[in-house]
Design an enzyme around this catalytic site. Sequence first.
Site, PDB file in Angstrom:
ATOM      1  N   ASP A 119      -5.478 -40.240 -16.332  1.00 46.79           N
ATOM      2  CA  ASP A 119      -5.777 -39.405 -15.174  1.00 46.79           C
ATOM      3  C   ASP A 119      -5.181 -40.035 -13.914  1.00 46.79           C
ATOM      4  O   ASP A 119      -3.980 -40.287 -13.857  1.00 46.79           O
ATOM      5  CB  ASP A 119      -7.300 -39.210 -15.110  1.00 46.79           C
ATOM      6  CG  ASP A 119      -7.757 -38.196 -14.085  1.00 46.79           C
ATOM      7  OD1 ASP A 119      -7.713 -36.990 -14.386  1.00 46.79           O
ATOM      8  OD2 ASP A 119      -8.164 -38.611 -12.976  1.00 46.79           O
ATOM      9  N   HIS A 132     -10.203 -34.060 -22.247  1.00 44.62           N
ATOM     10  CA  HIS A 132      -9.539 -34.860 -21.208  1.00 44.62           C
ATOM     11  C   HIS A 132      -9.756 -36.366 -21.332  1.00 44.62           C
ATOM     12  O   HIS A 132      -8.841 -37.151 -21.098  1.00 44.62           O
ATOM     13  CB  HIS A 132     -10.019 -34.383 -19.835  1.00 44.62           C
ATOM     14  CG  HIS A 132      -9.443 -35.127 -18.684  1.00 44.62           C
ATOM     15  ND1 HIS A 132      -8.085 -35.193 -18.432  1.00 44.62           N
ATOM     16  CD2 HIS A 132     -10.038 -35.853 -17.693  1.00 44.62           C
ATOM     17  CE1 HIS A 132      -7.870 -35.901 -17.339  1.00 44.62           C
ATOM     18  NE2 HIS A 132      -9.027 -36.323 -16.879  1.00 44.62           N
TER      19      HIS A 132
END
Length: 294
Positions: free
Chosen positions: A108, A274
């Site tokens: 991320d 994610h």
Amino acid sequence: MSVPLPTSFTYRTIDADGVRINCAVGGDGPPILLLHGYPQTHLIWHHVAPRLATDHTVVLTDLRGYGDSDKPRPGQDDAEYSKRAMARDQLLVMRSLGFDRFGIAGHDRGGRVGHRLALDAPDAVTALAVLDIVPTHHAFGHADMTFGLGYYHWFFLAAGNGIPERLIGRDPEFWITARMTARHHGGTPFDPAAVAEYVRCFSDPAAIAASCADYRAAAGIDLRHDEADAGRTIACPLLALWGEHSFVGRTYDVLAAWRGYAGDVRGRALPSDHYLPEEQPELVTTALRDFFSS
């Protein structure tokens, strides 16, 4: 409640030119720097780091503005939270530990910091792994309604006038847990102790302000830096891993996106959403070990 790393990992605070960076170091062998994303800390790697430490020296840090690292007050253009500034912190940390050359794995926001570090200090970065992202410049350049709905937080957090800071500050635990549970798809459950640590760190108003500045920088000064570097590519090998159920996996041709920014690109999807290092730690560990050992 805490999520301790093994006792073989030692914690220290390193002064990166006036910004104190919290880090943990363990293992032995070629060095790897592990960088976390939003809204987490170095503990996103708590499953992966001990496995990698069997044959690597593993350094886990909290990015500036996050976890127990310093949180400089954002200035007018949020340059304090540009990926260039955040990347320089990490370069200084690794130099302080005696590592002039090292691999990076970033999830991320950490992947975006790693991307910038590989551009700004190509002689230092031997290999770069990015988890569940495409380049920031690519994402904004291909933004549409799908992107706006799927990544609405990019625009919310980048809003000015203290709006996201005030709203998140009213209930940071809800914000964090809502963000995380909405992006999980049946792998290893989040460790409640890790989530409690994320909430503890993010409940600091300075951390909320810093993270908003991080996203404002992404939509401002970071894009200017990226545009100034148009045509430059990452010199080292790049591994992209993404969740087949994540927004990134469902929306982009991830390898094609990265091939516009790096010459040697490889990677694949994992059965995850994610938060790959927490949801599929064994697969992530295997992929990183194979990549950094090649």
